[in-house]
Design an enzyme around this catalytic site. Structure first.
Site, PDB file in Angstrom:
ATOM      1  N   ARG A 161      -1.217   4.761   5.006  1.00 16.43           N
ATOM      2  CA  ARG A 161      -2.716   5.019   5.982  1.00 16.43           C
ATOM      3  C   ARG A 161      -2.424   4.393   6.461  1.00 16.43           C
ATOM      4  O   ARG A 161      -3.327   4.254   7.281  1.00 16.43           O
ATOM      5  CB  ARG A 161      -2.988   5.127   4.837  1.00 16.43           C
ATOM      6  CG  ARG A 161      -4.698   5.010   5.038  1.00 16.43           C
ATOM      7  CD  ARG A 161      -4.235   6.300   5.750  1.00 16.43           C
ATOM      8  NE  ARG A 161      -6.437   5.737   6.103  1.00 16.43           N
ATOM      9  CZ  ARG A 161      -6.542   5.079   7.467  1.00 16.43           C
ATOM     10  NH1 ARG A 161      -5.944   4.373   8.077  1.00 16.43           N
ATOM     11  NH2 ARG A 161      -7.825   4.767   7.275  1.00 16.43           N
ATOM     12  N   PRO A 184      -8.428  -0.105   2.005  1.00 16.73           N
ATOM     13  CA  PRO A 184      -7.599   0.787   2.068  1.00 16.73           C
ATOM     14  C   PRO A 184      -7.482   1.663   1.431  1.00 16.73           C
ATOM     15  O   PRO A 184      -8.274   1.917   0.571  1.00 16.73           O
ATOM     16  CB  PRO A 184      -6.583  -0.357   2.218  1.00 16.73           C
ATOM     17  CG  PRO A 184      -7.067  -1.408   0.650  1.00 16.73           C
ATOM     18  CD  PRO A 184      -8.107  -1.945   1.478  1.00 16.73           C
ATOM     19  N   HIS A 185      -6.510   2.208   1.554  1.00 17.86           N
ATOM     20  CA  HIS A 185      -6.243   4.083   0.308  1.00 17.86           C
ATOM     21  C   HIS A 185      -4.629   4.676  -0.051  1.00 17.86           C
ATOM     22  O   HIS A 185      -4.310   4.291   1.204  1.00 17.86           O
ATOM     23  CB  HIS A 185      -7.555   5.311   0.040  1.00 17.86           C
ATOM     24  CG  HIS A 185      -7.254   5.714   1.639  1.00 17.86           C
ATOM     25  ND1 HIS A 185      -8.160   5.311   2.510  1.00 17.86           N
ATOM     26  CD2 HIS A 185      -7.149   6.372   2.318  1.00 17.86           C
ATOM     27  CE1 HIS A 185      -8.183   6.012   3.505  1.00 17.86           C
ATOM     28  NE2 HIS A 185      -7.784   6.821   3.399  1.00 17.86           N
ATOM     29  N   GLY A 186      -4.489   4.475  -1.039  1.00 16.73           N
ATOM     30  CA  GLY A 186      -3.196   5.670  -1.248  1.00 16.73           C
ATOM     31  C   GLY A 186      -3.207   6.881  -0.721  1.00 16.73           C
ATOM     32  O   GLY A 186      -4.228   7.220  -2.351  1.00 16.73           O
ATOM     33  N   PHE A 229      -8.900   2.282  -2.907  1.00 23.31           N
ATOM     34  CA  PHE A 229      -8.656   3.880  -3.928  1.00 23.31           C
ATOM     35  C   PHE A 229      -7.593   4.569  -3.949  1.00 23.31           C
ATOM     36  O   PHE A 229      -6.714   4.029  -2.776  1.00 23.31           O
ATOM     37  CB  PHE A 229      -9.688   4.951  -2.218  1.00 23.31           C
ATOM     38  CG  PHE A 229     -11.164   4.068  -2.200  1.00 23.31           C
ATOM     39  CD1 PHE A 229     -12.041   5.021  -2.782  1.00 23.31           C
ATOM     40  CD2 PHE A 229     -11.220   3.374  -0.903  1.00 23.31           C
ATOM     41  CE1 PHE A 229     -13.424   4.621  -2.425  1.00 23.31           C
ATOM     42  CE2 PHE A 229     -13.149   2.988  -0.474  1.00 23.31           C
ATOM     43  CZ  PHE A 229     -13.510   3.634  -2.071  1.00 23.31           C
TER      44      PHE A 229
END
Length: 153
Positions: free
Chosen positions: A54, A69-71, A106
């Protein structure tokens, strides 16, 4: 049934204050470890890889020393959020060239329901993080309660 409020999403066990880390990588791994310990994800490595996938798409630093940030990965068992308040700024690609002191990570399930819930959570957090008084409270947060209170109102 999706989460309806920020309070229902915030998990005391995935919030860290006064975190002493020197790199973005260390922060992401530390928060991923919290997710793992609390049963949100099945694999730290898989999840961290998803976060970096991402990150390639664009800066997750939204300015004001905040990064979100998120994955998105099939290792995610339940959507959630992990928050780190750092004891000093770390380098992070951002829209205003500041680093990060507040990191809101997240985790997103790989199905469409997970994605929908993530968008709801993201918009709730984005609204709060758009307010200077919330950012100020987060930057000064010393305890988990301080973090939760910064988002509550």
């Amino acid at each position: 049934m999706g989460a309806t409020s920020l309070e229902s999403v915030l998990d005391r066990n995935t919030i860290i204050t006064k975190l002493k880390m020197n790199t973005k990588d260390d922060v992401i791994k530390d928060l991923a470890q919290k997710f793992y310990e609390q049963g949100y994800i099945g694999s730290v490595d898989e999840f961290v890889k998803a976060v970096y996938e991402r990150e390639k798409e664009g800066a997750t630093g939204i300015g004001n020393y905040v990064a979100i940030p998120h994955g998105k990965s099939d290792t995610v068992k339940k959507n959630g959020v992990a928050i780190a308040i750092l004891d000093h700024e770390v380098e992070w690609e951002s829209l205003d060239d500041t680093g990060a002191k507040v990191v809101v990570l997240f985790d997103v399930g790989d199905d469409s329901e997970g994605a929908k819930e993530h968008l709801r959570m993201l918009s709730m957090f984005a609204r709060k993080l758009g307010r200077d008084e919330v950012i100020d409270a987060l930057l000064k947060a010393q305890t988990v309660d301080d973090v939760i209170n910064a988002f509550a109102d």
